[in-house]
Write a protein that holds these residues in place. Structure first.
Motif, short mmCIF file in Angstrom:
data_model
loop_
_atom_site.label_atom_id
_atom_site.label_comp_id
_atom_site.label_asym_id
_atom_site.label_seq_id
_atom_site.Cartn_x
_atom_site.Cartn_y
_atom_site.Cartn_z
N HIS A 147 4.07 2.73 -5.30
CA HIS A 147 4.56 3.36 -4.06
C HIS A 147 4.74 2.29 -2.99
CE1 HIS A 147 4.80 6.31 -0.77
NE2 HIS A 147 4.04 5.47 -0.10
N ASP A 148 5.98 2.14 -2.51
CA ASP A 148 6.22 1.26 -1.36
C ASP A 148 5.60 -0.13 -1.50
OD1 ASP A 148 7.91 2.22 0.42
OD2 ASP A 148 6.44 2.98 1.86
N GLY A 149 5.72 -0.72 -2.67
CA GLY A 149 5.27 -2.11 -2.81
C GLY A 149 3.84 -2.28 -3.29
N GLN A 170 0.99 -5.61 -0.13
CA GLN A 170 2.28 -6.05 -0.64
C GLN A 170 2.28 -7.56 -0.88
OE1 GLN A 170 4.67 -4.31 2.41
NE2 GLN A 170 4.71 -2.31 1.40
N LYS A 182 4.50 10.98 -0.05
CA LYS A 182 4.87 10.47 1.28
C LYS A 182 3.68 9.72 1.86
CE LYS A 182 6.44 12.73 4.81
NZ LYS A 182 5.74 13.63 5.59
N SER A 183 3.94 8.57 2.45
CA SER A 183 2.84 7.84 3.12
C SER A 183 2.22 8.73 4.18
CB SER A 183 3.37 6.59 3.82
OG SER A 183 3.70 5.63 2.87
N GLU A 203 8.63 -2.05 -10.18
CA GLU A 203 8.34 -0.67 -9.80
C GLU A 203 7.28 -0.05 -10.70
OE1 GLU A 203 9.59 1.34 -7.10
OE2 GLU A 203 9.84 -0.76 -6.55
N GLU A 226 -1.13 -2.08 4.32
CA GLU A 226 0.08 -2.12 3.50
C GLU A 226 0.65 -3.54 3.35
OE1 GLU A 226 2.93 0.80 4.78
OE2 GLU A 226 2.40 2.09 3.08
#
Ligand code: GDG
Length: 467
Positions: A70-72, A48, A33-34, A3, A44
């Protein structure tokens, strides 16, 4: 996956804006927020998979925001001062390059201070990327605001694979040559290994320009630079997350929204729809004039037909956009004062942005879609309509000056400058037999579901990394 922000990454995207928006909760805590656009959806998974990072501005002038995970993937916010936003973004990007690249529909403004700011900010983006990129990493630079980044980055980090994609058109040499800094900008792009355009025409325009650089030879999609590099110049028509849009538009929630919207419009027999950023490239003046005349001449009956036009606010501090907003308000008022009634407006104009679900509902309920830009790199709205609208008794009227016209060949094509021609085509699209319309819609659906945004990203990255 960890993270914490990584020290170095193998894949980087650089864009003017980050793929996230800041949300401040009631207790003052900040979260991100995305902001789900097509580009983010496509990139994305790649980031990732490769453990990537996105470099971009976070949207708040004069603020420094620390990098975060953020999110990977990692996010590296680039700070911009209020003056830089004015000069680099609103000025050079949106009042110089944007009109110039869109065939000078409005006069491009040339200011030397804007150019200084443009160079300075491009250098900052490049420095941030140079710092974050691992040895031999792939870096994908997005769009005209970052035109100089490939060259700067190449100078700092010759080991990187650098790709650039231009989302907007690239003008013919005769128009481009007005730019006082034309040499620097061509050099800027030639720092990349691969330069992607929306259409073969745009790629050809750039190739012709590159050939004029001293020491550069360019032919058949390849430029050879004096420092011995080969730069590939090619078209990669961008697309959308077609299945995602289709699923959204056919969900129960969105179908219910569509039914409600139709009721709000007074249950018209036919709904004509347009949605655009409020931008002078989108042909709003011409489109509204054409439909307005059809109502005034009685060819469209306001008791039967409603034209819903959504215009999302855009670049509101740039002068030309203020003028456009006032012009359109006036035009809409003039039409509605002559046709329809208070209870029965012929033209429903909304100058606001709506949630994605509402937009999908509007696509789903639209019998006729009008996409009539005077110049457009691609135009995603045309593809989104095809993905969302499941009824075969539908039609897309499309400008021949949108990049999308090359792929959506079955659309009802128009030259938006030809108001009479556009009126005739709109009437044809409304009155053609269901069989003809169904054939056209099915053919366009095949195209849009075949060539999705993932295909676009894969094609670009395979070309870039396979070199
Ligand atoms: C540039 C190039 C190229 C619009 N209003 C709302 C809303 N939108 C979304 C649409 C669509 C996007 O905005 C607009 O995309 P376009 O492609 O039509 O136009 P540009 O913004 O000018 O984009 C263009 C594109 O880059 C990609 O390369 O195709 O040629 O100019 O996705 O759906 N979305 C929501 N509410 C709105 O009110 N949620």
């Amino acid at each position: 996956m960890s993270e914490t922000v990584q020290d170095k990454v193998d894949f980087l995207v650089i864009a003017n804006r980050l793929p996230v928006d800041r949300k401040v909760d009631d207790d003052g805590s900040v979260s991100w927020k995305s902001s789900p656009g097509g580009l983010v959806t496509a990139l994305e998974p790649v980031m990732q998979r490769k453990g990537g990072a996105w470099i971009g501005w976070h949207g708040a002038p004069d603020e420094v925001v620390k990098p975060f995970h953020h999110d990977g993937y990692d996010i590296h916010p680039v700070p911009l001062s209020a003056q830089e936003v004015e000069e680099y973004y609103e000025g050079f990007s949106n009042a110089t390059l944007w009109p110039l690249y869109h065939d000078c529909i409005v006069e491009p403004v040339f200011h030397r201070e804007w150019w200084d700011a443009f160079q300075k900010v491009n250098k900052r983006f490049a420095e941030q990327a140079a710092e974050q990129a691992a040895e031999g990493a792939t870096v994908w630079v997005q769009d005209y605001q970052l035109n100089l980044v490939p060259k700067y980055l190449r100078e700092m980090r010759p080991d990187l694979r650098i790709g650039f994609f231009l989302h907007i058109p690239f003008p013919p040499i005769e128009l481009y040559s007005r730019l006082p800094w034309r040499e620097e900008l061509v050099e800027g792009l030639l720092g990349a290994d691969l330069i992607g355009f929306q259409t073969p025409g745009a790629a050809a325009n750039f190739q012709r320009l590159a050939r004029h650089r001293p020491g550069v030879t360019a032919a058949r999609g390849r430029a050879h630079t004096p420092d011995g590099r080969t730069v590939v110049i090619r078209d990669f028509p961008i697309s959308i997350d077609s299945r995602g849009f289709h699923e959204l538009a056919t969900s129960e929630k969105v179908k219910a929204e569509a039914a409600k919207l139709r009721e709000d419009l007074g249950h018209p027999g036919t709904i004509i729809f347009g949605v655009d950023r409020l931008d002078y490239t989108k042909g709003l003046r011409q489109r509204i004039r054409a439909v307005g005349e059809l109502f005034k001449e009685g060819k469209l009956d306001p008791h039967e037909v409603v034209f819903l036009q959504l215009a999302t606010p855009s670049r509101e501090r740039v002068e030309e956009y203020k003028i456009l907003r006032d012009d359109i308000n006036l035009l809409v008022g003039q039409i509605n004062s002559k046709v329809g009634s208070i209870a029965n407006r012929a033209l429903v104009y909304r100058n606001e942005s709506v949630p994605r679900e509402v937009l999908a509902a509007m696509y789903q309920m639209a019998d006729l879609m009008l996409v009539t830009p005077v110049r457009d790199g691609m135009n995603l709205v045309a593809k989104e309509y095809i993905a969302c609208r499941s009824n075969d008794d539908s039609a897309l009227v499309l400008s021949e000056f949108a990049g999308a016209a090359r792929e959506l060949k079955q659309a009802y094509m128009v030259n938006p400058y030809d108001i009479d021609g556009m009126k005739a085509t709109i009437m044809k699209a409304l009155t053609d037999s269901p069989k003809i319309k169904a054939r056209k819609m099915r053919s366009m659906r095949r195209q849009v579901f075949d060539k999705t945004i993932d295909v676009w990203a894969d094609n670009f990255l395979t070309e870039l990394e396979g070199q």
